[in-house]
Design an enzyme around this catalytic site. Structure first.
Site, PDB file in Angstrom:
ATOM      1  N   HIS A 113       0.671  -1.215  -0.105  1.00 43.37           N
ATOM      2  CA  HIS A 113      -0.075  -0.044   0.464  1.00 43.37           C
ATOM      3  C   HIS A 113       1.334   0.976  -0.436  1.00 43.37           C
ATOM      4  O   HIS A 113       1.199   1.458   1.189  1.00 43.37           O
ATOM      5  CB  HIS A 113      -0.823  -0.016   1.067  1.00 43.37           C
ATOM      6  CG  HIS A 113      -1.540  -0.899   0.971  1.00 43.37           C
ATOM      7  ND1 HIS A 113      -3.259  -0.578   0.618  1.00 43.37           N
ATOM      8  CD2 HIS A 113      -2.106  -2.372   1.223  1.00 43.37           C
ATOM      9  CE1 HIS A 113      -3.928  -2.206   0.291  1.00 43.37           C
ATOM     10  NE2 HIS A 113      -3.013  -3.210   1.601  1.00 43.37           N
TER      11      HIS A 113
ATOM     12  N   TRP B  54      -1.746   0.691   9.488  1.00 44.28           N
ATOM     13  CA  TRP B  54      -2.097  -1.028  10.126  1.00 44.28           C
ATOM     14  C   TRP B  54      -0.497  -2.098  10.701  1.00 44.28           C
ATOM     15  O   TRP B  54      -0.330  -2.383  11.025  1.00 44.28           O
ATOM     16  CB  TRP B  54      -2.665  -1.246   9.105  1.00 44.28           C
ATOM     17  CG  TRP B  54      -3.572  -1.336   8.877  1.00 44.28           C
ATOM     18  CD1 TRP B  54      -4.976  -2.059   9.073  1.00 44.28           C
ATOM     19  CD2 TRP B  54      -3.432  -0.094   7.412  1.00 44.28           C
ATOM     20  NE1 TRP B  54      -5.481  -1.044   8.229  1.00 44.28           N
ATOM     21  CE2 TRP B  54      -5.378   0.164   7.592  1.00 44.28           C
ATOM     22  CE3 TRP B  54      -2.974   0.519   6.766  1.00 44.28           C
ATOM     23  CZ2 TRP B  54      -6.059   1.020   6.419  1.00 44.28           C
ATOM     24  CZ3 TRP B  54      -3.105   1.135   5.824  1.00 44.28           C
ATOM     25  CH2 TRP B  54      -5.033   1.287   5.661  1.00 44.28           C
TER      26      TRP B  54
ATOM     27  N   GLU C 268      -9.833 -11.419   5.239  1.00 47.33           N
ATOM     28  CA  GLU C 268      -8.537 -10.898   6.568  1.00 47.33           C
ATOM     29  C   GLU C 268      -9.134 -10.620   7.336  1.00 47.33           C
ATOM     30  O   GLU C 268      -9.876  -9.862   7.521  1.00 47.33           O
ATOM     31  CB  GLU C 268      -8.183  -9.587   5.661  1.00 47.33           C
ATOM     32  CG  GLU C 268      -6.913  -9.253   6.295  1.00 47.33           C
ATOM     33  CD  GLU C 268      -6.335  -7.847   6.327  1.00 47.33           C
ATOM     34  OE1 GLU C 268      -6.812  -6.804   4.922  1.00 47.33           O
ATOM     35  OE2 GLU C 268      -5.013  -7.478   6.450  1.00 47.33           O
TER      36      GLU C 268
ATOM     37  N   GLN D 243     -11.530   0.258  -0.777  1.00 47.47           N
ATOM     38  CA  GLN D 243     -10.631   0.254   0.993  1.00 47.47           C
ATOM     39  C   GLN D 243     -12.754   0.025   1.583  1.00 47.47           C
ATOM     40  O   GLN D 243     -12.229  -0.420   2.373  1.00 47.47           O
ATOM     41  CB  GLN D 243      -9.956   1.819   1.508  1.00 47.47           C
ATOM     42  CG  GLN D 243      -9.755   1.576   2.557  1.00 47.47           C
ATOM     43  CD  GLN D 243      -9.038   0.335   3.290  1.00 47.47           C
ATOM     44  OE1 GLN D 243      -7.970   0.282   2.912  1.00 47.47           O
ATOM     45  NE2 GLN D 243      -9.472  -0.908   3.826  1.00 47.47           N
TER      46      GLN D 243
HETATM   47 ZN   LIG Z   1      -3.491  -4.812   1.787  1.00 45.68          ZN
END
Ligand SMILES: [Zn+2]
Length: 424
Positions: A58, A314, A212, A151
């Site tokens: 990303h 993240w 995920e 997203q």
């Molecule tokens: Zn990712």
């Protein structure tokens, strides 16, 4: 010849070969080549590998750690919320500046191809414009492939599908998705169908953030494999993360693996991120959360390891070192056998190159002279040492170089019986 590299080991096991390079391509490979060249490089029995490839990253979020604050819970969902807070404040200049700094790091570590997702849920498509510009700027040094990534969910976010199509029209390469973030399982499956049909129409590759989650009932990979097979997208579709497979029932997985294979779908695990973001709702025992890498490989499915995040909402660490990624993948998946360790090296080189569809990649005659000389004798040692990159070459030109950092303590009476090279 322009360059000849002498006495190199190759990742396929060949030892002590010379590599001759002319006009940006590999012209010859063999023992003791009788050629002269403008520059001779002595590999000294070290490994010459094709460059590292990161199949999942990303770049729009990278190096934004702490903006506007740090992820307190450490969860995926707080990371998404935090990114949402940051989005309105993004500027093109800041996005480009951070991405280029990351590319500096990547090139220094021999990482010369990156597939980066780019969020298309900001109606301004600032990040898309910025990363298209970065792609153009860095093209002499590395291949940047972009994925239009909704997203906030292609159905859940009202303008996401239109934005995704705009991004593709602007030159973004791959169709992304995030079915597990849609409101319902049914919407998730519907998003996979819509996006795969769009990709098939456009002749594009697909790479979705898929399952995920620690939720064993998150089964969008099943739909992805089904749609890939139905639409004839074999070899062009990738499921990224697939962490729910870690928690799935074994019987169900025994049906799922052949379906993934039948659909010609590749898998990308992101070991550093999976081990830190997953299992956050667990007490003990605490799940690792990475997908079933050895089992996917045994089923004949391509599996790459991606970096995913470096210093962003993240993940607070990372440096663009794909050997760190491979090392973490090896540990989390307990892939400690010799063949398994070599497969971990392939998961950051040849396998992601195949997933990205890179052409003329690899140490073979006629291919681009893109390579990394590592301070290690073979792929396993490269992972063990997270070996220094002695030299990075792109199209025959040296673009990064570093001396070996060795030490030998000068001690009187030191026995000389140990024959390991100093840092090995
Ligand atoms: Zn990712």
């Amino acid at each position: 010849m322009d360059v000849v590299i002498r006495n190199a080991n190759l990742a396929d096991g060949r030892q002590g070969v010379d590599i001759a390079i002319e006009a940006g391509r590999i012209a010859a490979i063999g023992p003791a080549l009788a050629v002269t060249a403008g520059r001779e490089i002595d590999a000294g029995g070290d490994l010459v590998s094709a460059p590292f490839v990161d199949a999942h990253f990303h770049m729009d979020a990278t190096l934004s750690y702490g903006l506007p604050r740090v992820n307190a819970s450490g969860t995926l969902l707080e990371g998404i919320a935090l990114w949402g807070e940051l989005k309105p404040d993004l500027t093109q200049q800041a996005l480009i500046g951070r991405a280029l700094q990351y590319c500096d790091w990547a090139v220094a570590r021999g990482l010369l191809a990156i597939r980066s997702h780019v969020d298309v849920c900001d109606d301004r498509l600032l990040a898309v414009e910025a990363l298209l510009e970065v792609k153009r700027l860095v093209a002499p040094y590395l291949d940047l492939q972009l994925v239009a990534f909704p997203q906030d969910g292609v159905l859940r976010s009202p303008t996401a599908l239109a934005n995704l199509k705009r991004a593709i029209a602007m030159g973004v390469d791959v169709v992304g998705g995030i079915p597990h973030f849609e409101r319902t399982m049914a919407d998730g499956a519907e998003s996979v169908r819509i996006l795969c049909e769009f990709a098939a129409e456009q002749g594009l590759r697909v790479d979705m953030h898929c399952d995920e989650s620690d939720d064993p009932h998150s089964r969008h990979i099943e739909t992805l494999a089904y749609e890939s097979n139905r639409l004839g997208l074999h070899g062009r579709v990738t499921g990224s993360h697939l962490t729910s497979m870690h928690s799935m029932d074994n019987y169900y997985v025994s049906k799922l693996l052949p379906l993934i294979r039948e659909g010609g779908v590749a898998a990308i695990a992101n070991p550093l991120i999976n081990i830190t973001l997953q299992g956050r709702h667990d007490t003990y025992p605490k799940r690792r959360g990475m997908t079933r890498v050895p089992e996917l490989l045994a089923a004949g499915i391509d599996v790459a390891f991606g970096h995913d995040c470096v210093m962003d909402p993240w993940y607070s660490l990372g440096s663009g070192d794909m050997l760190e990624v491979a090392q973490m993948g090896l540990h989390v998946a307990q892939m400690t056998g010799q063949d398994a360790m070599r497969a971990c090296f392939e998961a950051v080189t040849t396998t992601p190159a195949r997933i990205l569809g890179l052409e003329q990649y690899g140490i073979a005659v006629g291919n681009h002279a893109d390579l990394v000389l590592l301070d290690a004798a073979d792929p396993v040692e490269a992972i063990r040492l997270r070996a220094a990159r002695r030299l990075v070459m792109r199209r025959g030109a040296v673009i990064a170089e570093a001396p070996r950092a060795n030490a030998r303590l000068d001690l009187p009476g030191r026995p000389d019986s140990v024959n390991f090279r100093l840092n090995r």
